[in-house]
Write a protein that holds these residues in place. Structure first.
Motif, short mmCIF file in Angstrom:
data_model
loop_
_atom_site.label_atom_id
_atom_site.label_comp_id
_atom_site.label_asym_id
_atom_site.label_seq_id
_atom_site.Cartn_x
_atom_site.Cartn_y
_atom_site.Cartn_z
N UNK A 1 0.82 -1.21 0.00
CA UNK A 1 0.00 0.00 0.00
C UNK A 1 0.86 1.27 0.00
N UNK A 2 1.95 1.23 -0.75
CA UNK A 2 2.88 2.36 -0.71
C UNK A 2 2.28 3.65 -1.25
N UNK A 3 1.37 3.57 -2.21
CA UNK A 3 0.79 4.79 -2.77
C UNK A 3 -0.04 5.53 -1.73
N UNK A 4 -0.84 4.79 -0.99
CA UNK A 4 -1.64 5.43 0.08
C UNK A 4 -0.72 5.97 1.16
N UNK A 5 0.36 5.24 1.46
CA UNK A 5 1.30 5.69 2.49
C UNK A 5 2.01 6.97 2.09
N UNK A 6 2.31 7.12 0.80
CA UNK A 6 3.05 8.29 0.34
C UNK A 6 2.23 9.57 0.42
N UNK A 7 0.94 9.43 0.63
CA UNK A 7 0.09 10.62 0.80
C UNK A 7 0.15 11.15 2.23
N UNK A 8 0.88 10.45 3.11
CA UNK A 8 0.96 10.83 4.52
C UNK A 8 2.41 11.15 4.89
N UNK A 9 2.60 11.98 5.91
CA UNK A 9 3.97 12.21 6.41
C UNK A 9 4.56 10.90 6.94
N UNK A 10 5.85 10.71 6.72
CA UNK A 10 6.53 9.51 7.20
C UNK A 10 7.26 9.80 8.51
N UNK A 11 7.32 8.80 9.37
CA UNK A 11 8.13 8.90 10.58
C UNK A 11 9.16 7.78 10.59
N UNK A 12 10.21 7.99 11.38
CA UNK A 12 11.30 7.01 11.47
C UNK A 12 11.34 6.34 12.84
N UNK A 13 10.20 6.33 13.51
CA UNK A 13 10.11 5.65 14.80
C UNK A 13 10.81 6.37 15.93
N UNK A 14 11.02 7.68 15.80
CA UNK A 14 11.68 8.46 16.85
C UNK A 14 10.64 9.08 17.76
N UNK A 15 10.86 8.99 19.05
CA UNK A 15 9.88 9.50 20.02
C UNK A 15 9.60 10.98 19.82
N UNK A 16 10.65 11.76 19.53
CA UNK A 16 10.48 13.20 19.39
C UNK A 16 9.53 13.54 18.24
N UNK A 17 9.75 12.92 17.08
CA UNK A 17 8.93 13.26 15.92
C UNK A 17 7.49 12.78 16.11
N UNK A 18 7.32 11.62 16.72
CA UNK A 18 5.96 11.12 16.94
C UNK A 18 5.22 11.97 17.97
N UNK A 19 5.90 12.35 19.04
CA UNK A 19 5.27 13.15 20.08
C UNK A 19 4.81 14.50 19.54
N UNK A 20 5.62 15.10 18.68
CA UNK A 20 5.27 16.41 18.13
C UNK A 20 4.06 16.37 17.21
N UNK A 21 3.73 15.20 16.72
CA UNK A 21 2.52 15.04 15.91
C UNK A 21 1.25 15.10 16.76
N UNK A 22 1.41 14.97 18.08
CA UNK A 22 0.30 14.99 19.04
C UNK A 22 -0.81 13.99 18.67
N UNK A 23 -0.45 12.74 18.48
CA UNK A 23 -1.47 11.75 18.11
C UNK A 23 -2.34 11.37 19.31
N UNK A 24 -3.57 10.98 19.02
CA UNK A 24 -4.44 10.42 20.05
C UNK A 24 -4.06 8.98 20.37
N UNK A 25 -3.40 8.34 19.40
CA UNK A 25 -3.07 6.92 19.54
C UNK A 25 -1.87 6.60 18.66
N UNK A 26 -0.98 5.76 19.17
CA UNK A 26 0.16 5.28 18.41
C UNK A 26 0.01 3.77 18.21
N UNK A 27 0.23 3.31 16.99
CA UNK A 27 0.14 1.89 16.66
C UNK A 27 1.55 1.37 16.42
N UNK A 28 1.92 0.31 17.12
CA UNK A 28 3.29 -0.22 17.02
C UNK A 28 3.26 -1.73 17.05
N UNK A 29 4.36 -2.33 16.55
CA UNK A 29 4.53 -3.77 16.66
C UNK A 29 5.11 -4.12 18.02
#
Length: 252
Positions: free
Chosen positions: A33-61
């Motif tokens: 599903x790379x085309x749908x993914x490319x329509x969204x900002x990408x993260x590299x799994x770093x706490x700082x970048x994810x926290x600044x997005x202010x998500x209501x929920x984080x999904x992880x393996x």
């Protein structure tokens, strides 16, 4: 923050519900599903970048970005972790879990229903192709000689295609390393190779074994090699495409 949870989320999320996916989800080599993914900002799994997005929920393996998940939880960010899928049944369970996490239960049940229907059709097709005959002996062979046994998702893909898994003969139900000499002595009927591409630098030590002359001169290689492609990577309905290609590619 995980390639496989990304795929499930992209299948089920409402428009605008996702604020970021992992950078791997935008890689067409590993992500269907790379085309749908490319329509969204990408993260590299770093706490700082994810926290600044202010998500209501984080999904992880379960086993990915462990330090990041721990830090986000300490900061009060809700995190749901998904177990890796080891079977086709686990695919259904993960779809249901993702549907519940995103508040998209109805959408998840619709995808599960289609998955069950398509899986049943493939089972009928495999039975017709095999016509009661014992399936070929097959081996999954990836970087550094890794193989997946019957207790893994890749092993269940082989089983659904009516193939016998060489890893089980070698006592590797949960997978493990197989020396090239052991594989050649076992003499399987079919060979499913991990993607034998090269690194951007031009050579990959991890995949060098897949280019070995002894392997390329084996009986299984001469019969025709199947690629362990992006449909094998994650426990999503795309695994059914891998099963279908295996059934048709190993028909008598």
């Amino acid at each position: 923050m995980n390639l496989c949870t990304d795929q499930l989320a992209l299948m089920l999320a409402a428009p605008g519900q996702l604020v970021s996916v992992s950078y791997l989800a935008q890689d067409g080599v590993v992500a269907p599903l790379q085309e749908a993914a490319r329509a969204l900002p990408a993260n590299h799994g770093l706490a700082e970048e994810v926290y600044l997005l202010q998500p209501d929920l984080v999904l992880a393996g379960r086993y990915s970005t462990v330090a990041t998940v721990a830090m986000l939880q300490r900061l009060g960010v809700p995190v749901i972790r998904f177990e890796p899928e080891n079977s086709l049944d686990d695919v259904e369970a993960s779809l249901a879990q993702m549907g519940a996490a995103l508040g998209r239960d109805a959408e998840a049940q619709a995808v599960i229903a289609r998955f069950r229907q398509d899986r049943a059709l493939l089972a009928t097709h495999a039975a017709q192709v095999r016509a009661g005959a014992e399936g070929p002996r097959a081996v999954l062979y990836s970087a550094r000689g890794w193989t997946g046994g019957s207790e893994t998702l890749s092993g269940d893909i082989l089983r659904a295609a009516g193939l016998r898994n060489l890893a089980d003969e070698l006592g590797l139900a949960w997978g493990g390393m197989v020396a090239l000499e052991s594989l050649l002595i076992a003499d399987p009927d079919r060979l499913i190779l991990g993607q034998p591409g090269h690194s951007p630098e031009g050579w990959s030590e991890a995949r060098a074994l897949l280019h070995h002359p002894a392997l390329r001169h084996s009986r299984a290689y001469a019969t025709g090699v199947t690629a362990n492609d992006r449909d094998w990577v994650c426990g999503t309905p795309y695994v059914l495409g891998a099963i279908a290609r295996l059934i048709d590619g190993t028909a008598p």
